[in-house]
Motif scaffolding. Structure first.
Motif, mmCIF file in Angstrom:
data_model
loop_
_atom_site.group_PDB
_atom_site.id
_atom_site.type_symbol
_atom_site.label_atom_id
_atom_site.label_comp_id
_atom_site.label_asym_id
_atom_site.label_seq_id
_atom_site.Cartn_x
_atom_site.Cartn_y
_atom_site.Cartn_z
ATOM 1 N N ASP A 113 0.857 -1.192 0.000
ATOM 2 C CA ASP A 113 0.000 0.000 0.000
ATOM 3 C C ASP A 113 0.886 1.233 0.000
ATOM 4 O OD1 ASP A 113 -2.356 -1.539 0.227
ATOM 5 O OD2 ASP A 113 -2.131 -1.628 2.408
ATOM 6 N N VAL A 114 0.576 2.190 -0.857
ATOM 7 C CA VAL A 114 1.332 3.436 -0.920
ATOM 8 C C VAL A 114 0.379 4.609 -0.767
ATOM 9 C CG1 VAL A 114 2.901 4.868 -2.287
ATOM 10 C CG2 VAL A 114 3.036 2.378 -2.467
ATOM 11 N N LEU A 115 0.626 5.454 0.220
ATOM 12 C CA LEU A 115 -0.138 6.682 0.425
ATOM 13 C C LEU A 115 0.771 7.847 0.069
ATOM 14 C CD1 LEU A 115 -2.663 8.197 1.377
ATOM 15 C CD2 LEU A 115 -1.707 8.137 3.697
ATOM 16 N N LEU A 116 0.460 8.531 -1.026
ATOM 17 C CA LEU A 116 1.295 9.625 -1.519
ATOM 18 C C LEU A 116 1.009 10.916 -0.760
ATOM 19 C CD1 LEU A 116 0.831 8.962 -5.345
ATOM 20 C CD2 LEU A 116 2.812 8.325 -3.949
ATOM 21 N N SER A 117 2.037 11.680 -0.526
ATOM 22 C CA SER A 117 1.856 12.995 0.075
ATOM 23 C C SER A 117 1.244 13.949 -0.948
ATOM 24 C CB SER A 117 3.199 13.544 0.574
ATOM 25 O OG SER A 117 3.741 12.705 1.570
#
Length: 432
Positions: free
Chosen positions: A232-236
Motif C-alpha cells: 500500500d502506498v499513500l502519496l503525500s
C-alpha cells in the motif's frame, strides 16, 4: 523470534532539487522473506491442479512424453499431505489423476501412460482444462496450503477471454503458472494469466526442458514463506505516480494506477524465501522549500500461514535542497533496476514496431537495448537481443519459426531481473 521478512524503500536520490517543477524520483519498494515456511518453519503442503495440453501437436518433438515424465517426477516427490490433481485437455477436459491419487504411484503411471487413449479430441480448449483444474484445487482449498494451477500448452486456444477471466476470478484463492512450449502458443495470453494471478510464466524452447521447469516450479513452491503480499502506498500532497513496474523477480508493467485519496495498492502475491518481491515507482515531485519531507507512506501487508495477517510500515522521505551537487548523486542499485526496466520497455516497443512493419525503427530500438545490456554487463541479455536483431535483419518479420523462437528467448531473458552482486554494488557506489 526472527521477523519473517524485511521491507525497505530505496530512492534513486536522497536529495530533491527544491526549485524543480517536476522532479523525477524513482522509488524501489522491496520485501524479502526469510527462510522457513509458516509457523515454526514448517513446509506448507501443496494443493496443485495441473492442466496438460494433449492436443495433436503435443506429439511433435515428443512433447507429450516429456510432460508425462515431468508429472511422474511430481508424483515421486510429493509429501504425504500434498494434493495434486492432473487434468488433460484438448477439445474437452478430463481429470486423469484425482488429488488423493497422486500418492498411488502405480495409478499415476497408468493414467499417464494411457493419456493418449483419451477421447478428448485434438484441438486446444485451454479454458476447459483450466476450469477443471480450478475445480480440483477448490476441493482442498486452504489458506494454509500453497494453492496453484499449472498450465502447459503448445498452441493457440479458443476463448482467450475465458482463460483470463478464470485467472482473475480465482486470483484471491490461487495463483496460475503458465508454461508455453514450442513457438505456436500465445505468449501474451500466458504472460497475462501468470502476471494477473501472481504466478510464473515459463517459455520452454526445447521440450526436453519440461521436466526441469516442473522441478523448478516445485522447488519455488516449497520455498514460499509468506502469502498474499500487498504493498500500500499513500502519496503525500502533490506527489504523482507516472509509472509502476514489478521490478523483481521479473519485470513487467503494472498499468496505470487507480488512485483513491492518493492511495494505491500493488499486489505482490506469495514470496519465496530470499527472493525479493519489489515494485519500482516513477514519482513526480512538486517544488518545496529546503528541508526533510515525507513523500509517501508505504505498508507491506502479508499472511503468515497459521499466524494470520501482519503489516510492516515505513516512511519514504527525502531532503529538499538547493545544492545541485547533492541532487545529482544516485543510488546504484535503484538506477540499475531503472536501466533493466528501460531495456525491457525498449525490447517490447521494438516488437510492437516490427509487427507494424517498421523494421528500421525496431532495429534501432533493439540497438539501444543492446547498448543498455552491454553497459550493465548482462551477457545473456546482450546475446539474446543480438540474436533477435540478427533475425529481424535477416527475415524482416517475426513470422518464421527461428525468429519467433529467438523473440521468446529474448523476452524470457530480458524480463528476468538480474540482481547486482555485493561487489558490483560497491563499485557502483564508489562511482557516485
Amino acid at each position: 523470534m526472527a521477523e519473517p521478512l524485511s521491507f525497505q524503500a530505496l530512492t534513486s536520490s536522497e536529495y530533491v532539487l527544491s526549485t524543480a517543477e517536476n522532479f523525477v524520483l524513482y522509488v524501489l519498494l522491496e520485501a524479502i522473506a526469510s527462510g522457513g515456511n509458516g509457523v515454526g518453519g514448517a513446509r506448507l503442503p501443496l494443493n496443485l491442479g495441473v492442466a496438460l495440453d494433449r492436443s495433436g501437436s503435443m506429439y511433435d518433438e515428443r512433447r507429450l512424453d516429456f510432460v508425462v515424465e515431468a508429472v511422474k517426477f511430481l508424483a515421486e516427490n510429493v509429501a504425504p499431505d500434498d494434493r495434486v490433481a492432473v487434468v488433460a485437455f484438448a477439445d474437452s477436459a478430463r481429470v486423469i489423476v484425482q488429488p488423493d491419487q497422486i500418492h498411488d504411484k502405480s495409478a499415476v503411471r497408468r493414467a499417464l501412460d494411457d493419456v493418449d487413449l483419451l477421447e478428448i479430441g485434438g484441438g486446444t480448449q485451454m479454458a476447459l482444462g483450466m476450469r477443471a483444474a480450478v475445480d480440483e484445487v477448490k476441493k482442498n482449498l486452504s489458506p494454509n496450503r500453497l494453492n496453484r494451477v499449472l498450465v502447459l500448452t503448445d498452441g493457440q486456444t479458443y476463448e482467450e477471454t475465458a482463460c483470463i477471466d478464470l485467472a482473475n476470478q480465482n486470483r484471491d484463492q490461487m495463483s496460475f503458472s503458465a508454461m508455453g512450449v514450442g513457438v505456436e502458443f500465445n505468449e501474451k495470453l500466458l504472460m497475462r494469466i501468470a502476471q494477473d494471478s501472481h504466478g510464473k510464466y515459463h517459455f520452454i524452447g526445447n521440450p526436453q526442458e519440461i521436466p526441469g521447469i516442473f522441478e523448478d516450479e516445485l522447488t519455488g513452491l516449497r520455498a514460499v514463506s509468506v502469502r498474499n503480499g500487498k504493498i500500500d502506498v499513500l502519496l503525500s500532497q502533490g506527489v504523482q505516480v507516472r509509472e509502476a513496474f514489478r521490478a523483481s523477480p521479473e519485470i513487467y508493467g503494472l498499468g496505470t494506477p487507480l488512485l483513491e485519496d492518493r492511495k494505491v495498492t500493488y499486489e505482490i502475491g506469495d514470496l519465496e524465501a530470499g527472493v525479493p518481491g519489489s515494485v519500482l515507482l516513477t514519482l513526480v515531485l512538486p517544488p518545496r522549500k529546503p528541508g526533510p519531507v515525507r513523500i509517501a507512506q508505504a505498508a507491506f501487508r502479508y499472511e503468515v500461514p497459521g499466524a494470520g495477517e501482519r503489516t510492516v510500515n515505513l516512511d519514504v522521505a527525502v531532503e529538499y535542497s538547493l545544492d545541485r551537487t547533492l541532487t545529482s548523486k544516485r543510488n546504484g542499485r535503484v538506477m540499475n533496476l531503472v536501466d533493466q526496466v528501460s531495456i525491457a520497455k525498449l525490447q517490447a516497443k521494438a516488437e510492437e514496431e516490427l509487427k507494424l512493419g517498421n523494421v528500421e525503427r525496431a532495429t534501432r530500438l533493439l540497438g539501444n537495448a543492446i547498448q543498455g545490456t552491454q553497459r550493465l554487463g548482462n551477457i545473456k541479455a546482450t546475446q539474446a537481443l543480438v540474436g533477435l536483431m540478427d533475425q529481424v535483419k535477416k527475415t524482416q518479420t517475426l513470422q518464421t519459426k527461428a525468429a519467433k523462437t529467438t523473440l521468446l528467448q529474448a523476452q524470457a531473458v530480458v524480463r528476468k531481473t538480474q540482481m547486482l552482486d555485493p561487489e558490483a554494488l560497491k563499485d557502483l557506489q564508489k562511482d557516485e
